[in-house]
Design an enzyme around this catalytic site. Structure first.
Site, mmCIF file in Angstrom:
data_model
loop_
_atom_site.group_PDB
_atom_site.id
_atom_site.type_symbol
_atom_site.label_atom_id
_atom_site.label_comp_id
_atom_site.label_asym_id
_atom_site.label_seq_id
_atom_site.Cartn_x
_atom_site.Cartn_y
_atom_site.Cartn_z
ATOM 1 N N THR A 28 0.806 -1.214 0.000
ATOM 2 C CA THR A 28 0.000 0.000 0.000
ATOM 3 C C THR A 28 0.843 1.269 0.000
ATOM 4 O O THR A 28 0.502 2.250 -0.628
ATOM 5 C CB THR A 28 -0.885 0.049 1.262
ATOM 6 O OG1 THR A 28 -0.661 -1.140 2.005
ATOM 7 C CG2 THR A 28 -2.330 0.194 0.889
ATOM 8 N N ASP A 153 2.704 -3.512 14.956
ATOM 9 C CA ASP A 153 2.445 -4.377 13.806
ATOM 10 C C ASP A 153 3.463 -5.501 13.722
ATOM 11 O O ASP A 153 3.966 -5.809 12.648
ATOM 12 C CB ASP A 153 2.430 -3.546 12.524
ATOM 13 C CG ASP A 153 1.794 -4.295 11.354
ATOM 14 O OD1 ASP A 153 0.995 -5.226 11.599
ATOM 15 O OD2 ASP A 153 2.115 -3.971 10.196
#
Lengths: 468, 326
Positions: A28, A153
């Site tokens: 992304t 993350d």
């Protein structure tokens, strides 16, 4: 850092110092490339050190440099630790205002290492390697947490491992695109939307916690520890995606099944968590009676390894073990002791495991333009770099995720076809041989620090008698 | 990162006074030389890339004078205080103005105000500070709020980031003040009236720190030193607690590599800088502003002279600018 003016018409001056090898990831936020720093005194056969270059796309049209890039850079500029990726340079491409972050390159990551054992070797990772990887991961995380940074993350693909060289077998925590400083956020941390790939997401986040802590990273470490032991993700929930911030029932169900139901007695603040409070989809109903974590990870319930794992997977974030405490755990004081090179063979004389190197798509230039028509043979989801997201479940069609999270792209055509069927864009044109059977994956970042520096920084391994 | 000790700020952005004067003098001289050579100081900044190029030579009269070292200083203070005004107008959290001002100060250690217009840089600093402090405001929104073209902000973003060397995490004294006030609750726990006045002490210290931000102090001292200086001053006025004794307690609690006397000297030096601070008024700025405009744009100089001949009225441009500046 930062560069002056553009060189030629299209080639930025800074590019001259690198020899582009190819693209190794995409996501992304942009693309990840492998390049080599040109040696100061070129000679035949002399190659400069490998560098991973992460290119950030420009953010929203007309709003300047991507805030994600800014956040990652600003954190990386303050960080210096052997077990955290090292940002070596920042470049700016003048043509489209995109930023390029140059990192020391790491050949491996835990995702690939685990996959290699599961699919190619059909054998568990040796206990010395598991312990060393875990110890280094905790060591890096302890550094981050003591500097008030939550990674948010952590997952196997974000945990890089150095290939052959001075830092062989050393872990580097990567991808700080979602990381946050938690000293004094002006906004509640949850304002940034939910983070952490759901398989590694802590239960308090799944239950809608607004103020979470560094304990979310420790939960992820617990999941990764179990995955290193079993070669399978511990809690493979199917991600719900119908609304912007959906309730992840299946993920919680997977957790409850293994760990048993959380209770307000054991986890007092549970009662305040929004999804629990309103008994979302009858989450409070007791479905599972016999928790069986030890059966899944095949560890005796009384073993130190199991004790450590269960402390990482403690429901109550306030009781969950911290990185600093975990480093002191008995598990790390027992034989085999953890070492600096996690990839050494466990017994002297034992064969060293040859892990595959990353596949490189050599047809893509820094602008992301592919020079050749991609034919078949997509390299799995090489299309998902790191933050350059290997956000696995998200990329996959909504279907129960049995077994492999991502399409396993191996060397054989069947795997390639599977990948193309999954609708993953191909990277590697058929005529480019895949290196040593590496499947997809791409990965960006990395590390490698000068040897002397690495050695001098005493990483403080527990009394190490061998393996240095 | 909450740990200042290992921060880029401590490692790279705390200076000795002579470092500052040398840098400002060098930037001033370079801009003056550019002016002499090209007739303008306005560097061309690539609108997309932030690359900086020498100006095109400007034909015309060559009687444009560069800003002096002191005039540059005045200009910087003026725009730093503008940053506070803009941030207050937007009701941004306090940290935003502090971060923006520190960016602004760091930027003009390397550039002259004649090379990059402080009005533009000021806005870009506020914009970048918002991004970094997770209070994202779009350039358009920011530009609209103060009736400025938001493209100016975006045009300067990269040059700002590059000049800051991407060291974007900065420490301001406010959080340290908060920490000390918390700590003072323990220190004053026997004294009820003192406890009740801590809030007032905190507020006064914050206003004093706001003034500090307009001096060179943030480039010379650590946030902890600035915070204690602010509390010292605030306590001087309010007489809430025994400052000397508190300082001793802090120093006895943790070993510091810096002796108490040294610390007291720093506090006094910070007070001196604040006492010396002179915030220029719009009127003070009028002359400097005109000079700056001529350095930037020769034609405006000539035009201005023509207009001056015609009438003594201010040109329309000057009055518009005065509005923004005032």
């Amino acid at each position: 850092m930062g560069d002056g003016r553009a060189g030629g018409a299209n080639r930025p001056a800074w590019l001259q110092q690198y020899e582009l090898v190819g693209k190794i990831g995409e996501g992304t936020y942009g693309l990840v490339f492998l390049a080599r720093l040109k040696p100061a005194h070129p000679a035949p056969g002399r190659r400069g050190p490998p560098i991973a270059i992460k290119k950030f796309k420009q953010s929203k049209e007309g709003d300047g440099v991507s805030p994600t890039a800014i956040r990652e850079i600003m954190l990386l500029r303050e960080i210096n630790h052997e077990n955290v990726v090292k940002l070596v340079n920042v470049h700016i491409n003048h043509a489209d205002m995109s930023l390029y972050l140059a990192f020391d390159y790491a050949e491996h990551d835990l995702y690939e290492i685990i996959r290699h054992h599961r699919e190619k070797l059909n054998a568990p990772i040796n206990p010395y390697t598991v312990k060393s990887l875990l110890w280094q991961l905790l060591n890096g995380l302890n550094y981050l947490h003591s500097n008030w940074i939550i990674h948010r993350d952590l997952k196997p693909s974000n945990i890089l491992v150095m290939g052959e060289g001075e830092e062989h077998g050393i872990i580097k925590i990567a991808d700080f695109g979602l990381a946050r400083i938690y000293q004094a956020p002006l906004k509640a941390l949850c304002d940034n939307g939910v983070v952490v790939t759901i398989w590694y997401r802590a239960p308090e986040l799944l239950l809608g916690a607004k103020h979470y802590t560094s304990a979310v990273d420790m939960w992820a470490v617990g999941c990764i520890f179990a995955e290193l032991l079993t070669l399978k993700p511990l809690f493979q929930g199917v991600e719900a995606k119908n609304t912007p911030n959906p309730f992840q029932l299946d993920q919680l169900d997977k957790i409850f099944k293994v760990l048993g139901h959380p209770t307000v007695e054991k986890w007092p603040t549970l009662a305040n968590l929004p999804w629990w409070q309103n008994d979302q989809q009858h989450i409070q109903g007791h479905k599972y009676e016999n928790p069986g974590l030890h059966n899944i990870v095949h560890l005796p319930q009384k073993s130190p390894a199991f004790d450590l794992l269960s402390k990482m997977l403690e429901y109550d974030p306030r009781k969950r073990i911290t990185a600093a405490q975990a480093l002191e755990h008995e598990y790390f004081r027992m034989d085999p002791l953890p070492g600096r090179n996690a990839l050494l063979p466990s017994q002297p004389g034992e064969k060293i495991v040859q892990y595959p190197v990353r596949p490189v798509d050599t047809t893509t230039d820094f602008e992301g333009t592919t020079s050749l028509q991609p034919t078949q043979a997509p390299s799995g989801n090489a299309a998902q770099g790191q933050s350059v997201s290997r956000s696995m479940p998200r990329q996959m069609p909504q279907q129960p995720m049995v077994g492999m999270p991502r399409v396993a792209a191996g060397t054989n055509m069947a795997a390639f076809n599977a990948a193309s069927q999954a609708g993953i864009a191909g990277l590697n044109p058929g005529n480019i041989p895949m290196q040593r059977g590496a499947g997809g994956q791409s990965h960006p970042h990395q590390l490698r620090r000068k040897a002397d520096q690495g050695m001098m920084q005493n990483p403080g391994y527990p009394q190490q008698k061998r393996r240095f | 990162m909450a740990d200042f000790r290992t921060s880029s700020q401590r490692e790279r952005w705390i200076f000795q006074p002579h470092d500052l004067t040398e840098r400002w003098a060098a930037a001033n001289q370079r801009a003056a030389e550019t002016l002499a050579q090209y007739g303008t100081t306005r560097l061309k900044v690539g609108s997309l890339d932030g690359s900086v190029h020498s100006p095109d030579h400007v034909e015309g009269s060559s009687d444009v004078k560069p800003l002096s070292y002191e005039e540059e200083q005045l200009t910087r203070v003026f725009y730093e205080q503008k940053i506070q005004e803009v941030c207050a107008a937007f009701k941004f959290p306090h940290k935003i103005q502090a971060t923006a001002i520190i960016y602004f100060k760091r930027f003009y250690l390397q550039w002259s105000v004649m090379e990059h217009h402080p009005k533009h840089i000021m806005l870009t600093c506020v914009y970048t500070s918002c991004k970094v402090e997770e209070n994202h405001v779009s350039a358009e929104e920011l530009g609209k709020g103060i009736q400025q073209d938001h493209q100016i902000i975006l045009n300067n973003e990269i040059i700002l980031l590059k000049t800051l060397d991407f060291d974007l995490i900065v420490y301001a004294p406010y959080r340290s003040i908060e920490g000390f006030v918390d700590d003072l609750e323990g220190f004053c726990r026997e004294d009820n009236s003192a406890l009740q006045r801590l809030k007032e002490l905190h507020q006064t210290a914050i206003s004093y720190a706001d003034k500090m931000m307009l001096t060179d102090a943030p480039l010379l001292y650590t946030p902890g030193q600035l915070a204690l200086a602010a509390l010292h001053k605030s306590n001087d006025t309010l007489k809430v607690f025994n400052f000397e004794r508190y300082l001793e307690t802090i120093f006895s609690r943790q070993h510091s590599d810096c002796p108490v006397e040294h610390f007291v000297q720093s506090i006094n030096a910070i007070h001196y800088l604040v006492d010396q601070l002179k915030i220029p008024t719009v009127k003070d700025m009028r002359h400097v502003d005109r000079k700056l405009k001529h350095c930037w744009d020769r034609s405006s100089h000539d035009e201005h002279k023509k207009k001056e001949k015609k009438s003594k009225h201010k040109s329309k441009r000057t009055s518009t600018d005065a509005q923004l500046n005032g």
